[in-house]
Design a protein around this motif. Structure first.
Motif, mmCIF file in Angstrom:
data_model
loop_
_atom_site.group_PDB
_atom_site.id
_atom_site.type_symbol
_atom_site.label_atom_id
_atom_site.label_comp_id
_atom_site.label_asym_id
_atom_site.label_seq_id
_atom_site.Cartn_x
_atom_site.Cartn_y
_atom_site.Cartn_z
ATOM 1 N N VAL A 143 0.845 -1.184 0.000
ATOM 2 C CA VAL A 143 0.000 0.000 0.000
ATOM 3 C C VAL A 143 0.880 1.234 0.000
ATOM 4 N N ILE A 144 0.517 2.184 -0.868
ATOM 5 C CA ILE A 144 1.250 3.447 -0.913
ATOM 6 C C ILE A 144 0.944 4.222 0.349
ATOM 7 N N PRO A 145 1.941 4.797 1.008
ATOM 8 C CA PRO A 145 1.682 5.559 2.233
ATOM 9 C C PRO A 145 0.646 6.645 1.989
ATOM 10 N N PRO A 146 -0.229 6.878 3.002
ATOM 11 C CA PRO A 146 -1.284 7.878 2.819
ATOM 12 C C PRO A 146 -0.713 9.284 2.788
ATOM 13 N N ILE A 147 -1.514 10.168 2.219
ATOM 14 C CA ILE A 147 -1.167 11.584 2.139
ATOM 15 C C ILE A 147 -1.873 12.284 3.283
ATOM 16 N N ASN A 148 -1.126 13.003 4.103
ATOM 17 C CA ASN A 148 -1.698 13.728 5.226
ATOM 18 C C ASN A 148 -1.894 15.181 4.830
ATOM 19 N N LEU A 149 -3.142 15.643 4.976
ATOM 20 C CA LEU A 149 -3.490 16.996 4.549
ATOM 21 C C LEU A 149 -4.218 17.672 5.695
ATOM 22 N N PRO A 150 -3.739 18.768 6.229
ATOM 23 C CA PRO A 150 -4.416 19.433 7.344
ATOM 24 C C PRO A 150 -5.732 20.055 6.900
ATOM 25 N N GLU A 151 -6.713 20.049 7.828
ATOM 26 C CA GLU A 151 -8.004 20.675 7.536
ATOM 27 C C GLU A 151 -7.878 22.187 7.652
ATOM 28 N N ASN A 152 -8.862 22.834 7.069
ATOM 29 C CA ASN A 152 -8.996 24.289 7.153
ATOM 30 C C ASN A 152 -7.791 25.019 6.548
ATOM 31 N N SER A 153 -7.167 24.401 5.523
ATOM 32 C CA SER A 153 -6.034 25.056 4.861
ATOM 33 C C SER A 153 -6.516 26.321 4.157
ATOM 34 N N ARG A 154 -5.677 27.357 4.178
ATOM 35 C CA ARG A 154 -6.038 28.638 3.565
ATOM 36 C C ARG A 154 -5.634 28.743 2.102
ATOM 37 N N GLY A 155 -5.025 27.729 1.570
ATOM 38 C CA GLY A 155 -4.695 27.761 0.148
ATOM 39 C C GLY A 155 -3.299 28.295 -0.121
ATOM 40 N N PRO A 156 -3.067 28.832 -1.306
ATOM 41 C CA PRO A 156 -4.059 29.065 -2.378
ATOM 42 C C PRO A 156 -4.506 27.769 -3.031
ATOM 43 N N PHE A 157 -5.688 27.812 -3.653
ATOM 44 C CA PHE A 157 -6.275 26.657 -4.306
ATOM 45 C C PHE A 157 -6.354 26.909 -5.812
ATOM 46 N N PRO A 158 -6.220 25.855 -6.605
ATOM 47 C CA PRO A 158 -5.954 24.473 -6.175
ATOM 48 C C PRO A 158 -4.544 24.329 -5.631
ATOM 49 N N GLN A 159 -4.473 23.468 -4.624
ATOM 50 C CA GLN A 159 -3.195 23.230 -3.943
ATOM 51 C C GLN A 159 -2.667 21.876 -4.393
ATOM 52 N N GLU A 160 -1.403 21.896 -4.919
ATOM 53 C CA GLU A 160 -0.817 20.657 -5.434
ATOM 54 C C GLU A 160 -0.447 19.734 -4.281
ATOM 55 N N LEU A 161 -0.734 18.455 -4.494
ATOM 56 C CA LEU A 161 -0.430 17.462 -3.471
ATOM 57 C C LEU A 161 0.710 16.550 -3.923
ATOM 58 N N VAL A 162 0.487 15.723 -4.922
ATOM 59 C CA VAL A 162 1.489 14.781 -5.442
ATOM 60 C C VAL A 162 1.339 14.711 -6.950
ATOM 61 N N ARG A 163 2.335 14.078 -7.571
ATOM 62 C CA ARG A 163 2.264 13.822 -9.023
ATOM 63 C C ARG A 163 2.306 12.330 -9.251
ATOM 64 N N ILE A 164 1.336 11.863 -9.957
ATOM 65 C CA ILE A 164 1.214 10.436 -10.258
ATOM 66 C C ILE A 164 1.723 10.229 -11.685
ATOM 67 N N ARG A 165 2.679 9.262 -11.826
ATOM 68 C CA ARG A 165 3.203 9.020 -13.182
ATOM 69 C C ARG A 165 3.569 7.557 -13.332
ATOM 70 N N SER A 166 3.711 7.185 -14.581
ATOM 71 C CA SER A 166 4.156 5.842 -14.940
ATOM 72 C C SER A 166 5.483 5.967 -15.674
ATOM 73 N N ASP A 167 6.405 4.992 -15.468
ATOM 74 C CA ASP A 167 7.694 5.058 -16.155
ATOM 75 C C ASP A 167 7.569 4.720 -17.626
ATOM 76 N N ARG A 168 6.329 4.388 -18.048
ATOM 77 C CA ARG A 168 6.117 4.140 -19.467
ATOM 78 C C ARG A 168 5.704 5.406 -20.195
ATOM 79 N N ASP A 169 5.632 6.522 -19.459
ATOM 80 C CA ASP A 169 5.242 7.749 -20.150
ATOM 81 C C ASP A 169 6.344 8.268 -21.060
ATOM 82 N N LYS A 170 7.512 7.619 -20.977
ATOM 83 C CA LYS A 170 8.580 8.019 -21.889
ATOM 84 C C LYS A 170 8.374 7.457 -23.280
ATOM 85 N N SER A 171 7.739 6.334 -23.345
ATOM 86 C CA SER A 171 7.531 5.709 -24.657
ATOM 87 C C SER A 171 6.109 5.841 -25.154
#
Length: 888
Positions: A143-171
């Motif tokens: 299991v991929i470790p969870p992402i912890n995000l505090p509540e009541n964040s002031r932004g700015p929004f949209p706020q970047e969290l993570v980037r999901i990619r595949s190593d096949r995006d090169k081909s």
């Protein structure tokens, strides 16, 4: 905070702990009052009273139910903590011990223990198969470790969290997406992903109290939509922030505590909740008391467990008579009660001090006084007042009174007034002044419930009641009452019967002699001397009088004194009358019936004597010597002491009524006899011995008056029947007179009149002979009811012979047929002189001629002159009489 329970194996019954060492695992951080574990103690005798103790009472205490509580808040060391739990029998002082070993839980590690850090990339996992030179991907079980995000964040929004990619995006040119609640499922749009770069972002602030975590799934596909990678799960945990204040379940809490309670007495529990994470400091609450009102007798009468909210007493001196209610302001603060960073809220705790019986009733005086007239009952003679400081109208306040001395005969009782709590001394038995002039009672008062333990006051209060009896004028009384006198009947008037005197119970009052009078003497046989009470007769005493019952005659006399007010008493004189032979016997019945012949002719008679034995029966029956016909015709035979039988001596005695004298003598000394006349009715009898002549009715009890009444009733009944018959005949005649005077066929009222079709006139010469049919049969006049006939009705004569047309006539015969019928009608002597019913053939239904009912006269009849009808011949004579006759 739930205790860790250890398993114990069943064993044979042996008093004591089931094990020598009890191990348990508890949390490292414990709080004061927190239950840790439950020790088990087996008692083979259920009646044993076991007291538990701890070798370390400062840190650990054991309740009466065997639950071990933390005595204070502290951190357990890493090494196991040991202490000893003891159990002691309070009766035998026998003691048992068990060693308890507490091991702290291991430290919790994981995502919640880590600080929030930015995860740069999440790469789809892959694995190379060893048997192939190509790389092939498969889903792995991690299991991929969870992402912890505090509540009541002031932004700015949209706020970047993570980037999901595949190593096949090169081909390959890939497209990324996320699914799940918060992305494409409600609530939608919270998380978005860049399909090209795979950048996952949040679009608005999160609220942990609404959704604590989000479970998303990331997908990677090529430009044609083909799945390139297996989906991966992404968990986003919302980190709690202290953004919610504690909230009490009730703003006002109500509790009670008995007065005089010892320190440590449980009172009540207040509870607050915090919407923040209860496992974090943001949701960990602590309680404390801010204020207490009133502050007497101590400003700190109560304390509160800062973790559980339990309120207990910490000082003695609770007294409801001084302070009936305490008001506490309770504060709940999160962040474990940190006053700097924690949020807090308050509530009110109202503690009512309940009453216990710590004050006995006390009499307001040492001696109470009262007085009562003699011979009075249900009278309140004294009110006993007490004071009681306990709460009114409770068992601790209600007083019970009892007499401890001074009333050996039970003449008094004490009732309690439920409203005032006073004692009402009441007389229940009459008191005689001449016997007792004063009573001194000793009374005690106590509550319905006993005094509470430890109270130094005596349980009851005593006082003295002095009651004075008042002398009143009492009624005289006869002695004896009733008085019985035995006397032979027949005592002459003016004879002295007896003396009947009364006594006055008032020995201490100066009064003159009593006066006597007669109150009840139904036969008016007696009188009493008003001074000395001597009773004499005013008439002859008769035992056979109707006023004497069972030989006893009762009379009532009155004795009156001259006191203030005057009082009187009654006495009954019972005279038992002894019988003397003063009544001669009589025959019963006075009348009898017998037959003319000798058999059967016996009459049973009875002798009746008002006297009693020995002046009554047996009786002697005989017939007198004169007249001689009595013994010649009759004979009498005694069949018992009171009964005899009279019968005919001769074979036949003419029917009639005979007076038969009978001499009856009783057995008294001297004898008394009388001649009684028996009226005997002699009648003709049938074979059964019953009278058959008319005179039997009289003999049976029906007199002349009864016979006359019966005859009158029969005559009245016959007259009524006759009147009814006459009325019925008259009604029949009236019905016949009211019948219609014309035949129903000729009645023009609400009837359909039959007329013959005479043709369409001169202009209608084209006859449709197929419409002519055989006319209906004319009803004969013979069926008309008998009665008065109208003057204009056709008389009953022989009918003329009208021509009859054949069923299928020739068309040329129609004119001849009509002319012949007209000629026969003109020569008919029975035809009335007006337009009447003539017999013509029926043409059939469906005539094309319209109804004539719509034809109306253009002017009223009164404006027309109908005299010309007289010139039209005999056929219109009736119309001329009807319309041209004037008012007639």
């Amino acid at each position: 905070q739930a205790p860790i329970k250890a398993a114990c194996e069943d064993m044979s019954c042996k008093t004591g702990f089931p094990e020598d060492v009890h191990s348990a695992v508890v949390s490292r951080s414990v709080h004061g009052g927190q239950p840790l574990l439950n020790v088990r103690f087996r008692s083979c005798d259920g009646n044993k009273k076991i007291h538990f103790g701890s070798s370390d009472p400062e840190d650990f205490r054991v309740g009466e139910d065997g639950v071990v509580y933390a005595g204070r808040s502290f951190q357990l060391p890493a090494e196991p903590t040991e202490f000893v739990v003891s159990a002691q029998d309070e009766d035998t002082q026998e003691e048992w011990q068990m060693r308890v070993k507490l091991t702290p839980e291991p430290a919790v590690t994981g995502p919640l223990a880590k600080d929030h850090k930015k995860i740069e990339d999440i790469i789809f996992p892959w694995q190379q198969y060893k048997h192939s030179s190509h790389l092939k991907r498969q889903k792995r079980d991690w299991v991929i470790p969870p992402i912890n995000l505090p509540e009541n964040s002031r932004g700015p929004f949209p706020q970047e969290l993570v980037r999901i990619r595949s190593d096949r995006d090169k081909s390959l040119s890939l497209r990324y997406s996320v699914t799940g609640p918060g992305a494409d499922q409600p609530p939608t749009g919270i998380f978005i992903i860049n399909p090209i770069s795979g950048q996952l972002s949040v679009t608005k602030p999160l609220d942990r109290e609404q959704i604590a975590s989000f479970h998303l799934r990331a997908h990677a596909v090529d430009v044609n939509g083909n799945q390139v990678e297996n989906p991966i799960d992404i968990v986003i945990n919302v980190i709690d922030m202290n953004d919610n204040r504690p909230e009490f379940l009730h703003q006002v809490w109500n509790g009670t505590v008995p007065e005089g309670s010892k320190p440590g007495t449980y009172v009540m529990t207040v509870t607050a909740i915090d919407a923040d994470d209860p496992n974090a400091l943001n949701g960990m609450l602590r309680y404390r008391i801010l204020s207490q009102a009133p502050s007497s007798p101590s400003p700190n009468m109560f304390t509160i467990n800062n973790e559980t909210g339990d309120i207990i007493t910490v000082a003695a001196g609770l007294d409801r008579e001084k302070v009936q209610q305490y008001t506490l302001i309770i504060q709940a603060t999160d962040m474990e009660g940190n006053p700097t960073y924690g949020l807090s809220n308050t509530a009110t705790a109202v503690i009512t001090v309940t009453d216990v019986n710590d004050n006995p009733p006390e009499f307001t005086a040492m001696t109470f006084y009262g007085e009562v007239p003699e011979n009075r009952v249900d009278v309140i003679v004294a009110n006993l007042t007490v004071t009681d400081k306990d709460q009114p109208h409770t068992p601790a306040w209600n007083a019970l009174y009892r007499m401890t001395g001074g009333d050996p005969t039970g003449r008094f009782t004490i009732l309690t007034d439920p409203n005032s709590n006073d004692g009402l001394v009441t007389v229940v038995k009459p008191i005689d002044f001449e016997t007792n002039r004063m009573f001194v009672l000793t009374v005690a008062a106590e509550n319905q419930v006993p005094l509470a333990k430890g109270i130094q006051h005596p349980p009851q209060s005593t006082a003295t009641v002095s009651i004075t009896v008042i002398d009143v004028n009492e009624s005289p009384y006869f002695v004896p009452n009733p008085k019985l006198v035995r006397q032979e009947e027949g005592l002459l008037a003016g004879s002295v019967l007896t003396s009947f005197t009364a006594q006055d119970p008032d020995r201490y009052m100066q009064q003159t002699s009593l006066r006597y009078s007669k109150l009840y003497d139904p036969a008016n046989w007696l009188k009493i001397d008003p001074v000395n009470g001597q009773i004499t007769t005013t008439a002859v005493l008769d035992r056979e009088s109707t006023y004497v019952q069972n030989n006893m005659y009762n009379a009532t006399f009155l004795a009156t004194d001259n006191g203030i007010p005057p009082m009187s008493g009654t006495g009954t004189l019972q005279i038992y009358l002894l019988d003397i032979n003063d009544n001669a016997p009589q025959v019963n019945p006075k009348e009898a019936t017998t037959c003319e012949t000798l058999q059967p002719n016996a009459i049973n008679i009875t002798a009746v004597d008002p006297d009693i034995d020995p002046n009554a029966g047996p009786f002697a029956f005989e017939l007198p010597d004169t007249p001689a016909s009595i013994k010649r015709n009759w004979t009498i035979v005694r069949i018992s002491g009171d009964h005899a039988q009279l019968s005919l001596r001769i074979r036949f005695l003419e029917a009639g009524i005979y007076d038969v004298p009978i001499v009856i003598t009783d057995s008294g000394n001297p004898h008394a006899s009388s001649t009684s006349v028996l009226k005997v009715k002699v009648c003709q009898c049938d074979i059964n011995g019953d009278c058959t002549d008319v005179d039997r009715i009289v003999g049976a009890g029906l007199g002349t008056g009864a016979i006359i009444a019966i005859l009158l009733c029969i005559i009245i009944l016959l007259i009524l029947v006759l009147m009814f018959v006459v009325w019925m005949k008259r009604r029949d005649k009236e019905r016949q007179a009211k019948q219609l005077l014309i035949d129903p066929e000729d009645d023009v009222r609400d009837n359909i009149l039959k007329y013959d079709e005479e043709g369409g006139g001169e202009e209608d010469q084209d006859y449709d002979l197929s419409q002519l049919q055989q006319p209906d049969t004319v009803e004969p006049d013979a069926i008309k009811p008998v009665g008065i006939r109208r003057l204009d009705e056709r008389p009953i004569h022989a009918e003329p012979q009208y021509p009859v047309r054949s069923a299928a006539p020739h068309p040329g015969d129609i004119g001849d047929f009509i002319n012949e019928g007209l000629k026969a009608a003109d020569n008919d002597p029975t035809a009335p002189p007006y337009d009447s019913l003539l017999v013509f053939d029926y043409e059939g239904s469906g005539s094309t001629a319209g109804s004539l009912s719509s034809l109306n006269s253009s002017s009223s009849g009164g404006e027309q002159d109908y005299d010309y009808l007289n010139d039209w011949g005999p056929r219109f004579k009736k119309l001329a009489d009807m319309y041209g006759g004037g008012d007639d």
